[in-house]
Design an enzyme around this catalytic site. Sequence first.
Site, PDB file in Angstrom:
ATOM      1  N   PHE A   1       4.577   9.564  -7.946  1.00 33.59           N
ATOM      2  CA  PHE A   1       4.612  10.536  -7.599  1.00 33.59           C
ATOM      3  C   PHE A   1       6.368  10.583  -7.891  1.00 33.59           C
ATOM      4  CE2 PHE A   1       5.694  12.894  -3.491  1.00 33.59           C
ATOM      5  CZ  PHE A   1       5.430  14.785  -4.650  1.00 33.59           C
TER       6      PHE A   1
ATOM      7  N   LEU B   1       0.345   0.280 -11.444  1.00 35.97           N
ATOM      8  CA  LEU B   1      -0.685   1.122 -11.181  1.00 35.97           C
ATOM      9  C   LEU B   1      -1.716   1.287 -10.394  1.00 35.97           C
ATOM     10  CD1 LEU B   1      -1.989   1.828 -14.868  1.00 35.97           C
ATOM     11  CD2 LEU B   1      -0.250   3.593 -13.859  1.00 35.97           C
TER      12      LEU B   1
ATOM     13  N   SER C   1      12.427   4.917   2.784  1.00 32.63           N
ATOM     14  CA  SER C   1      11.037   5.612   3.616  1.00 32.63           C
ATOM     15  C   SER C   1      11.842   6.189   4.427  1.00 32.63           C
ATOM     16  CB  SER C   1      10.144   5.153   3.111  1.00 32.63           C
ATOM     17  OG  SER C   1       9.211   5.872   4.204  1.00 32.63           O
TER      18      SER C   1
ATOM     19  N   TYR D   1       3.794  -1.455   6.763  1.00 29.10           N
ATOM     20  CA  TYR D   1       4.616  -0.835   5.685  1.00 29.10           C
ATOM     21  C   TYR D   1       6.460  -0.298   5.982  1.00 29.10           C
ATOM     22  CZ  TYR D   1       6.069   3.016   2.827  1.00 29.10           C
ATOM     23  OH  TYR D   1       6.423   3.371   2.072  1.00 29.10           O
TER      24      TYR D   1
ATOM     25  N   LYS E   1       9.680  -1.681   4.789  1.00 29.11           N
ATOM     26  CA  LYS E   1      10.223  -0.930   4.411  1.00 29.11           C
ATOM     27  C   LYS E   1      11.823  -0.966   5.118  1.00 29.11           C
ATOM     28  CE  LYS E   1      10.210   1.259   1.346  1.00 29.11           C
ATOM     29  NZ  LYS E   1      10.306   0.815  -0.484  1.00 29.11           N
TER      30      LYS E   1
ATOM     31  N   PHE F   1      -5.183  15.587  11.627  1.00 27.07           N
ATOM     32  CA  PHE F   1      -5.567  14.278  12.411  1.00 27.07           C
ATOM     33  C   PHE F   1      -4.521  14.704  13.961  1.00 27.07           C
ATOM     34  CE2 PHE F   1      -6.526  12.970   9.055  1.00 27.07           C
ATOM     35  CZ  PHE F   1      -8.046  12.441   8.754  1.00 27.07           C
TER      36      PHE F   1
END
Length: 325
Positions: free
Chosen positions: A14, A37, A126, A150, A154, A210
């Site tokens: 993206f 990918l 991030s 995650y 980072k 959510f």
Amino acid sequence: MKNKSVLITGGAGFIGSHLVDQLIYEQPEKITVVDNLFLGKDANLNQAIERYPNLKIYHNDISQIDQLKEIIINESVDIVFNLAVIPLPASLEKPAWTFSHNNDMSVSVCELAREDAFQTLIHFSSSEAYGTSICGPMDEKHPLNGVTPYAASKAACDLLVLSYCRTFGIDASIIRPFNNYGPRQNEGSYAGLIPITVNRILQGLPPVIFGDGKQTRDYLFVTDTARAAIDIYYNTNTRKEVLNIASGREYSIVSLVELISQYLGFSGTILNDSDRPGDVRRHIANIYKAEDMIGFKPKVSLEEGLRITVDWYKSYFQEKSKAVE
């Protein structure tokens, strides 16, 4: 960059594909993409290939340092923009693998920078590394309190890059984007809120939030982030530094979903589901450092960016539907 060879890891993803689009304007001698990918798509680079037919694409995993080194040598790479990443949702399913793989990929680029295989590293962090805002707006000195594996990966990768800067003198800067949105954001596995919401409404289904929807995010249109990464490269005063790249404004999840619903003409009831594990409560960035060091200022408002994004997804999902028929 006119005489430079540039490599973008995660360049079919993206943000990575939008960075490739922006880099073409800089007229570098070579542009190379490495993407296995996991999330990226070759189709994300179709426009770039039309404008830059000599774009080289490798489908390698950069955690394999020997493979990455061979590519860097073959393409005479000067600059690496490192966006390769295993995303947050994967860390809820495969936490150990996500953490180790993200670190292995960062180790590869740092080691090759240490070996002088290339000159400059622009590493993508991030905002998840911060976790929920303790004191907002969050500047670069905010504690790294990431909730998910995650987020921990980072934060670890950022510390790794900075350690190589301080110990081995590599030429590197860290860009820490907040919540990016725009065309080409993944709509399949590990999809983001905006493509999921657009897709549901187009299918005649109600949007889903959510938790209570009062969680906040600092949204930035993807082209603003891509431009900032290039400006960070040009401004050498950013070396050994971390820069927040964001809008400096916070929006609740419910307000974002309502904006999308309004734009698509949905007036039904928005559904609520249980909280997602590891979901941060509040994100808002302090961007004074980026303003000072690179003159950063977001160019695309949320309203304009959402219109562009929703229109793109409407066309995308319609074309996808026709292809299935």
